[in-house]
Design a protein around this motif. Structure first.
Motif, PDB file in Angstrom:
ATOM      1  N   LEU A  15      61.962 -26.275 -11.490  1.00  0.00           N
ATOM      2  CA  LEU A  15      63.069 -25.693 -10.725  1.00  0.00           C
ATOM      3  C   LEU A  15      64.353 -26.496 -10.948  1.00  0.00           C
ATOM      4  O   LEU A  15      65.430 -25.935 -11.173  1.00  0.00           O
ATOM      5  N   VAL A  16      64.226 -27.823 -10.917  1.00  0.00           N
ATOM      6  CA  VAL A  16      65.408 -28.680 -11.102  1.00  0.00           C
ATOM      7  C   VAL A  16      65.996 -28.452 -12.500  1.00  0.00           C
ATOM      8  O   VAL A  16      67.203 -28.267 -12.663  1.00  0.00           O
ATOM      9  N   MET A  17      65.124 -28.437 -13.516  1.00  0.00           N
ATOM     10  CA  MET A  17      65.599 -28.248 -14.898  1.00  0.00           C
ATOM     11  C   MET A  17      66.296 -26.900 -15.050  1.00  0.00           C
ATOM     12  O   MET A  17      67.284 -26.783 -15.762  1.00  0.00           O
ATOM     13  N   SER A  18      65.774 -25.867 -14.381  1.00  0.00           N
ATOM     14  CA  SER A  18      66.403 -24.545 -14.501  1.00  0.00           C
ATOM     15  C   SER A  18      67.767 -24.537 -13.833  1.00  0.00           C
ATOM     16  O   SER A  18      68.649 -23.765 -14.210  1.00  0.00           O
ATOM     17  N   ASN A  19      67.937 -25.387 -12.799  1.00  0.00           N
ATOM     18  CA  ASN A  19      69.198 -25.369 -12.061  1.00  0.00           C
ATOM     19  C   ASN A  19      70.279 -26.263 -12.651  1.00  0.00           C
ATOM     20  O   ASN A  19      71.460 -26.033 -12.425  1.00  0.00           O
ATOM     21  N   VAL A  20      69.866 -27.279 -13.410  1.00  0.00           N
ATOM     22  CA  VAL A  20      70.855 -28.242 -13.940  1.00  0.00           C
ATOM     23  C   VAL A  20      72.012 -27.542 -14.662  1.00  0.00           C
ATOM     24  O   VAL A  20      73.190 -27.770 -14.336  1.00  0.00           O
ATOM     25  N   PRO A  21      71.743 -26.654 -15.633  1.00  0.00           N
ATOM     26  CA  PRO A  21      72.871 -26.049 -16.377  1.00  0.00           C
ATOM     27  C   PRO A  21      73.836 -25.280 -15.482  1.00  0.00           C
ATOM     28  O   PRO A  21      75.020 -25.164 -15.807  1.00  0.00           O
ATOM     29  N   LYS A  22      73.353 -24.779 -14.322  1.00  0.00           N
ATOM     30  CA  LYS A  22      74.249 -24.017 -13.421  1.00  0.00           C
ATOM     31  C   LYS A  22      75.241 -24.933 -12.714  1.00  0.00           C
ATOM     32  O   LYS A  22      76.224 -24.478 -12.159  1.00  0.00           O
ATOM     33  N   HIS A  23      74.948 -26.242 -12.689  1.00  0.00           N
ATOM     34  CA  HIS A  23      75.765 -27.149 -11.868  1.00  0.00           C
ATOM     35  C   HIS A  23      76.570 -28.159 -12.676  1.00  0.00           C
ATOM     36  O   HIS A  23      77.060 -29.130 -12.123  1.00  0.00           O
ATOM     37  N   VAL A  24      76.689 -27.943 -13.980  1.00  0.00           N
ATOM     38  CA  VAL A  24      77.482 -28.892 -14.772  1.00  0.00           C
ATOM     39  C   VAL A  24      78.767 -28.182 -15.243  1.00  0.00           C
ATOM     40  O   VAL A  24      78.807 -26.951 -15.316  1.00  0.00           O
ATOM     41  N   PRO A  25      79.829 -28.948 -15.564  1.00  0.00           N
ATOM     42  CA  PRO A  25      81.060 -28.312 -16.051  1.00  0.00           C
ATOM     43  C   PRO A  25      80.778 -27.465 -17.296  1.00  0.00           C
ATOM     44  O   PRO A  25      79.916 -27.831 -18.105  1.00  0.00           O
ATOM     45  N   LYS A  66      70.402 -27.187 -23.623  1.00  0.00           N
ATOM     46  CA  LYS A  66      69.540 -27.638 -24.723  1.00  0.00           C
ATOM     47  C   LYS A  66      68.576 -28.735 -24.220  1.00  0.00           C
ATOM     48  O   LYS A  66      67.381 -28.704 -24.501  1.00  0.00           O
ATOM     49  N   ILE A  67      69.141 -29.668 -23.451  1.00  0.00           N
ATOM     50  CA  ILE A  67      68.300 -30.780 -22.971  1.00  0.00           C
ATOM     51  C   ILE A  67      67.224 -30.257 -22.015  1.00  0.00           C
ATOM     52  O   ILE A  67      66.042 -30.580 -22.149  1.00  0.00           O
ATOM     53  N   THR A  68      67.638 -29.428 -21.050  1.00  0.00           N
ATOM     54  CA  THR A  68      66.658 -28.974 -20.046  1.00  0.00           C
ATOM     55  C   THR A  68      65.611 -28.051 -20.692  1.00  0.00           C
ATOM     56  O   THR A  68      64.432 -28.114 -20.328  1.00  0.00           O
ATOM     57  N   ALA A  69      66.051 -27.235 -21.672  1.00  0.00           N
ATOM     58  CA  ALA A  69      65.064 -26.377 -22.361  1.00  0.00           C
ATOM     59  C   ALA A  69      64.054 -27.255 -23.100  1.00  0.00           C
ATOM     60  O   ALA A  69      62.854 -26.955 -23.138  1.00  0.00           O
ATOM     61  N   GLY A  70      64.548 -28.374 -23.673  1.00  0.00           N
ATOM     62  CA  GLY A  70      63.654 -29.290 -24.381  1.00  0.00           C
ATOM     63  C   GLY A  70      62.653 -29.938 -23.433  1.00  0.00           C
ATOM     64  O   GLY A  70      61.471 -30.063 -23.759  1.00  0.00           O
ATOM     65  N   ILE A  93      57.164 -29.959 -19.465  1.00  0.00           N
ATOM     66  CA  ILE A  93      56.659 -29.238 -18.279  1.00  0.00           C
ATOM     67  C   ILE A  93      55.687 -28.121 -18.663  1.00  0.00           C
ATOM     68  O   ILE A  93      54.574 -28.040 -18.129  1.00  0.00           O
ATOM     69  N   HIS A  94      56.102 -27.254 -19.590  1.00  0.00           N
ATOM     70  CA  HIS A  94      55.278 -26.069 -19.864  1.00  0.00           C
ATOM     71  C   HIS A  94      53.867 -26.392 -20.380  1.00  0.00           C
ATOM     72  O   HIS A  94      52.901 -25.782 -19.903  1.00  0.00           O
ATOM     73  N   PRO A  95      53.709 -27.342 -21.330  1.00  0.00           N
ATOM     74  CA  PRO A  95      52.332 -27.615 -21.771  1.00  0.00           C
ATOM     75  C   PRO A  95      51.449 -28.118 -20.630  1.00  0.00           C
ATOM     76  O   PRO A  95      50.270 -27.758 -20.539  1.00  0.00           O
ATOM     77  N   ARG A  96      52.049 -28.914 -19.729  1.00  0.00           N
ATOM     78  CA  ARG A  96      51.255 -29.431 -18.604  1.00  0.00           C
ATOM     79  C   ARG A  96      50.927 -28.316 -17.604  1.00  0.00           C
ATOM     80  O   ARG A  96      49.807 -28.208 -17.116  1.00  0.00           O
ATOM     81  N   LEU A  97      51.932 -27.469 -17.333  1.00  0.00           N
ATOM     82  CA  LEU A  97      51.675 -26.350 -16.416  1.00  0.00           C
ATOM     83  C   LEU A  97      50.592 -25.428 -16.969  1.00  0.00           C
ATOM     84  O   LEU A  97      49.742 -24.928 -16.232  1.00  0.00           O
TER      85      LEU A  97
END
Ligand SMILES: N[C@@H](CCC(=O)N[C@@H](CS)C(=O)NCC(=O)O)C(=O)O
Length: 215
Positions: free
Chosen positions: A112-122, A131-135, A141-145
């Motif tokens: 959830l945090v990673m999905s929200n980061v890009p919405k809150h940066v300039p 790019k960073i959060t998708a990485g 996250i995804h392989p572990r989930l």
């Protein structure tokens, strides 16, 4: 008097549901999230970390969903309906109580945090943030989930409830599984069937009705 300090759209639904299962007399103090989605500062007056749920019972203040569920079960479940009585299921009961917040929720919160980061940066650094959060999501996250989902699908294909009959460990597990189902796009037949089974309980329905009428 039992008071549940309840934050909207939160884990404190677990406790509302448990109180309904136990058919206890209780009151609910409702806290509305701030526009940032954080809990309002009034909750700090009840517990310094201002996280929901918090339960007060006379002079005791209890935080952490699993601890509250265990407190309610040990204090008010006179007929021991909501905790397994044999050793094997009791081990599962403890395991799932801890697993929910100790292993599964951190991954879901991270996602959830990673999905929200890009919405809150300039806007200028949005592409970099994306790019960073998708990485982080695809590499960490995804392989572990995916492993957790396979594990849970397998377990729930063999068990209707996590620890023998229905118990408070199922209330604890419902929250991350409901979040998993609503926040990810996959189809999880055994997790979905489990969630449906739990949500059909009359106490769950009463708690939902109460929650909807709290605001
Ligand atoms: N492990 C804790 C987690 C508590 C928690 O993080 N609660 C969230 C609501 S689901 C909260 O209070 N968030 C408000 C905030 O962080 O400001 C539990 O299970 O009780």
């Amino acid at each position: 008097m039992i008071t549940l300090h309840h934050l909207d759209q939160s884990r404190s639904f677990r406790i509302l549901w448990a109180l309904e299962e136990l058919a206890l007399d209780y009151q609910v103090k409702f806290y509305k999230r701030l526009p940032t989605f954080a809990a309002p500062p009034e909750l700090k007056l009840v517990h310094p970390l201002a996280k929901a749920p918090v339960l007060t019972d006379d002079h005791q203040t209890i935080a952490e969903s699993a601890v509250i569920l265990q407190y309610l079960q040990e204090t008010y479940d006179e007929k021991q309906k909501f905790k397994p009585q044999n050793k094997k299921d009791q081990h599962q009961y403890r395991y799932w109580m801890h697993y929910a917040e100790g292993s599964l929720m951190p991954l879901l919160v991270m996602q959830l945090v990673m999905s929200n980061v890009p919405k809150h940066v300039p806007w200028l650094i949005k592409p970099v943030a994306q790019k960073i959060t998708a990485g982080v999501k695809s590499g960490f996250i995804h392989p572990r989930l995916k492993d957790h989902i396979s594990y849970l699908e397998d377990y729930l294909s063999k068990h209707d409830y996590v620890a023998g009959e229905f118990s408070f460990a199922d209330i604890q597990m419902w929250f991350p599984l409901d979040a998993l189902q609503s926040r990810t796009s996959g189809s999880y037949p055994h997790i979905s069937a489990y969630i449906k089974r739990l949500s059909e309980r009359p106490a769950f329905q009463r708690a939902k009705f109460k929650e909807q009428n709290l605001a």
